[in-house]
Design an enzyme around this catalytic site. Sequence first.
Site, mmCIF file in Angstrom:
data_model
loop_
_atom_site.group_PDB
_atom_site.id
_atom_site.type_symbol
_atom_site.label_atom_id
_atom_site.label_comp_id
_atom_site.label_asym_id
_atom_site.label_seq_id
_atom_site.Cartn_x
_atom_site.Cartn_y
_atom_site.Cartn_z
ATOM 1 N N LYS A 6 9.069 -9.091 16.417
ATOM 2 C CA LYS A 6 9.650 -7.793 16.791
ATOM 3 C C LYS A 6 9.133 -7.354 18.159
ATOM 4 C CE LYS A 6 11.504 -3.916 17.021
ATOM 5 N NZ LYS A 6 12.903 -3.680 17.276
ATOM 6 N N CYS A 49 10.831 2.706 22.507
ATOM 7 C CA CYS A 49 10.217 1.459 22.032
ATOM 8 C C CYS A 49 9.779 0.458 23.089
ATOM 9 C CB CYS A 49 11.165 0.791 21.044
ATOM 10 S SG CYS A 49 11.347 1.806 19.567
ATOM 11 N N GLU A 74 13.059 -3.700 12.329
ATOM 12 C CA GLU A 74 14.439 -3.281 12.590
ATOM 13 C C GLU A 74 14.806 -3.611 14.031
ATOM 14 O OE1 GLU A 74 16.867 -2.278 10.476
ATOM 15 O OE2 GLU A 74 17.844 -2.721 12.364
HETATM 16 P P1 NAD Z 1 11.182 8.840 14.545
HETATM 17 O O1 NAD Z 1 10.084 9.587 15.227
HETATM 18 O O2 NAD Z 1 12.599 9.161 14.859
HETATM 19 O O3 NAD Z 1 11.018 8.995 12.953
HETATM 20 C C1 NAD Z 1 9.821 8.864 12.277
HETATM 21 C C2 NAD Z 1 9.787 9.903 11.160
HETATM 22 O O4 NAD Z 1 8.668 9.665 10.329
HETATM 23 C C3 NAD Z 1 9.646 11.343 11.649
HETATM 24 O O5 NAD Z 1 10.722 12.104 11.173
HETATM 25 C C4 NAD Z 1 8.298 11.814 11.080
HETATM 26 O O6 NAD Z 1 8.304 13.178 10.702
HETATM 27 C C5 NAD Z 1 8.161 10.921 9.864
HETATM 28 N N1 NAD Z 1 6.795 10.727 9.402
HETATM 29 C C6 NAD Z 1 5.692 10.388 10.117
HETATM 30 N N2 NAD Z 1 4.633 10.251 9.299
HETATM 31 C C7 NAD Z 1 5.067 10.500 8.039
HETATM 32 C C8 NAD Z 1 4.434 10.493 6.769
HETATM 33 N N3 NAD Z 1 3.159 10.155 6.631
HETATM 34 N N4 NAD Z 1 5.164 10.823 5.685
HETATM 35 C C9 NAD Z 1 6.474 11.131 5.813
HETATM 36 N N5 NAD Z 1 7.121 11.134 6.981
HETATM 37 C C10 NAD Z 1 6.432 10.818 8.082
HETATM 38 O O7 NAD Z 1 10.888 7.306 14.807
HETATM 39 P P2 NAD Z 1 11.963 6.122 14.868
HETATM 40 O O8 NAD Z 1 12.601 6.081 16.205
HETATM 41 O O9 NAD Z 1 12.805 6.162 13.647
HETATM 42 O O10 NAD Z 1 11.002 4.852 14.798
HETATM 43 C C11 NAD Z 1 10.340 4.492 13.608
HETATM 44 C C12 NAD Z 1 9.746 3.110 13.767
HETATM 45 O O11 NAD Z 1 10.803 2.155 13.930
HETATM 46 C C13 NAD Z 1 8.841 2.928 14.973
HETATM 47 O O12 NAD Z 1 7.821 2.042 14.644
HETATM 48 C C14 NAD Z 1 9.750 2.298 16.016
HETATM 49 O O13 NAD Z 1 9.038 1.514 16.945
HETATM 50 C C15 NAD Z 1 10.638 1.430 15.149
HETATM 51 N N6 NAD Z 1 11.973 1.161 15.699
HETATM 52 C C16 NAD Z 1 12.690 2.155 16.288
HETATM 53 C C17 NAD Z 1 13.971 1.906 16.749
HETATM 54 C C18 NAD Z 1 14.784 2.963 17.419
HETATM 55 O O14 NAD Z 1 15.835 2.635 17.937
HETATM 56 N N7 NAD Z 1 14.385 4.221 17.439
HETATM 57 C C19 NAD Z 1 14.530 0.633 16.561
HETATM 58 C C20 NAD Z 1 13.775 -0.352 15.931
HETATM 59 C C21 NAD Z 1 12.498 -0.076 15.501
HETATM 60 C C1 UGA Z 2 15.910 -1.544 21.952
HETATM 61 C C2 UGA Z 2 16.389 -2.931 21.486
HETATM 62 O O1 UGA Z 2 17.614 -3.240 22.146
HETATM 63 C C3 UGA Z 2 16.578 -2.961 19.984
HETATM 64 O O2 UGA Z 2 16.922 -4.273 19.571
HETATM 65 C C4 UGA Z 2 15.281 -2.541 19.310
HETATM 66 O O3 UGA Z 2 15.442 -2.511 17.910
HETATM 67 C C5 UGA Z 2 14.885 -1.169 19.797
HETATM 68 O O4 UGA Z 2 14.733 -1.201 21.239
HETATM 69 C C6 UGA Z 2 13.582 -0.686 19.264
HETATM 70 O O5 UGA Z 2 12.736 -1.444 18.859
HETATM 71 O O6 UGA Z 2 13.445 0.540 19.310
HETATM 72 P P1 UGA Z 2 17.065 0.807 22.395
HETATM 73 O O7 UGA Z 2 15.780 1.141 23.071
HETATM 74 O O8 UGA Z 2 17.597 1.742 21.386
HETATM 75 O O9 UGA Z 2 16.939 -0.611 21.657
HETATM 76 O O10 UGA Z 2 18.218 0.608 23.481
HETATM 77 P P2 UGA Z 2 18.607 -0.586 24.476
HETATM 78 O O11 UGA Z 2 20.057 -0.763 24.429
HETATM 79 O O12 UGA Z 2 17.775 -1.772 24.296
HETATM 80 O O13 UGA Z 2 18.253 0.053 25.892
HETATM 81 C C7 UGA Z 2 16.923 0.289 26.295
HETATM 82 C C8 UGA Z 2 16.908 0.757 27.741
HETATM 83 O O14 UGA Z 2 17.234 -0.311 28.616
HETATM 84 C C9 UGA Z 2 17.907 1.865 28.025
HETATM 85 O O15 UGA Z 2 17.316 2.822 28.872
HETATM 86 C C10 UGA Z 2 19.032 1.139 28.718
HETATM 87 O O16 UGA Z 2 19.780 1.961 29.549
HETATM 88 C C11 UGA Z 2 18.253 0.092 29.506
HETATM 89 N N1 UGA Z 2 19.071 -1.083 29.863
HETATM 90 C C12 UGA Z 2 19.625 -1.856 28.898
HETATM 91 C C13 UGA Z 2 19.245 -1.396 31.198
HETATM 92 O O17 UGA Z 2 18.732 -0.704 32.083
HETATM 93 N N2 UGA Z 2 20.000 -2.482 31.526
HETATM 94 C C14 UGA Z 2 20.565 -3.265 30.583
HETATM 95 O O18 UGA Z 2 21.245 -4.258 30.943
HETATM 96 C C15 UGA Z 2 20.373 -2.939 29.235
#
Ligand code: NAD
Ligand code: UGA
Length: 441
Positions: A220, A276, A161
Amino acid sequence: MKINNICCIGAGYVGGPTMAVIAYKCPNLKVTVVDSNPKKIKLWNGPLDKIPIYEPGLSEIIKKTRGVNLFFSENIKGSIENAEMIFMAVNTPTKKSGKGAGMASDLKYIEVCARDIAKYSNSNKIVIEKSTCPVRTAEKIKDILKSSNKKIEFEILSNPEFLAEGTAIKDLLKPDRVLIGGDSTKTGKAAIKLLVDVYKKWIPKRKILTTNVWSSELSKLASNAMLAQRVSSINSLSALSDKTGAKIDELSNAIGRDHRIGKYFLNASVGFGGSCFKKDILNLVYLSRHYGLNEVAEYWHQVVKINDYQMNRFAQKIINAFDGDLNGKTITILGWAFKPNTNDSRESPSIYVSKRLFDSGAILNIYDPMVSSEKIYSDIKEYWKIKINNNDLKMRVKIISGISNNLKNSDAIAVLTNWEEFKTINWESINKSTLIFNGIR
Ligand code: NAD
Ligand code: UGA
């Protein structure tokens, strides 16, 4: 195989919004999101203004789909049984102990998911890695699924994602690309096609990229590393600008005008936060070391080191302005979320900067429009690791519910999150003796 039922394991920042958009765009599919945390599921099923994640546009989509073809459930077993396609969207944090502690991804939640899928499945499934996983995780998942010894076929796809928090719905509705990695076997190709068919409902085919599993997994980590690298690059130059009299905003603008560089992700800041970037880069460093690529590991490690340096540099600037002694000084922290338009505070620079100020004796007033006071205090307990009772802590760290009157009595104000609300503050109306430190990005 025909896809009628989708199950997503993990109702977090990725699972919740992603499945809401799939349900919204694919009314023919029944989408069930499960989580091992029953409190979270209750919140997802509760009032729209109390759902666990704040994202612009999310509650509107939940309103349209919840109870129609989108369901949040505690029934992990039943939801796995019924689904033809299962997304794993559980957390993959940095390992806290054991081999690779502090660097490698902790895959225990992925492993639990895989074991649950193996245990509860009675029919063929397509299992999708939505979580960010180190390259070659799919192999581990395959091993766990095979160990069930049932006569069931599991096809594993990687579908990372790319949404950013704060713009999740926009990113999901109009992504730059969707990446699907799968095997080039006949069944692998068929599984890829079924997932492409889901996304094709609202995403142009040319934006859906298909690759092998390992390219998808590594893309990713690499995407996050490249984005974070831009922020660390501009932040390193902000230190040089401060010394030379150059203005970092002017520098960003001038550099970004070169279309080969581009203007996005060049805003200097207190440092990047979020759940992340740091964990994914550390994971990349760990993987590189694992393969004996020490120079590659060091190269990427520097991106995290510059980020730590930048957060410390900002805090030190405030401390130096008071000659190193913040005892009795009141400092207002504006913003606790790691970026605007989210209630997520994971790895927020505010946590680190406030801790340095607290350690130097400051009394802190903290304000964030979306992060609750309970969450702020629980972050402090978890990350500051200080021995102090609740009453003493609340004497020194106050969470304020608005800023109108509170700014007047501060010795310094540090703006740490780029919330819209902070852009409209009339700084002229603040006491001339109050020092302003603007770290917004
Ligand atoms: P999160 O902590 O918000 O959510 C994860 C959820 O999974 C929690 O609610 C937890 O209770 C649940 N969980 C864990 N183990 C479980 C199990 N065995 N069965 C059922 N539920 C279970 O995490 P997130 O931010 O959504 O991130 C999830 C993944 O996506 C990570 O690998 C992260 O790196 C990736 N990711 C996150 C973002 C982001 O913006 N947060 C963006 C892209 C990718
Ligand atoms: C980031 C990536 O942008 C997503 O594409 C990815 O899916 C995600 O991580 C993930 O794998 O979790 P996110 O962490 O939600 O998303 O937010 P960003 O907008 O990337 O910002 C990350 C951090 O960088 C923030 O603290 C933001 O304030 C900082 N940032 C961003 C800067 O300091 N300067 C910039 O120009 C941009």
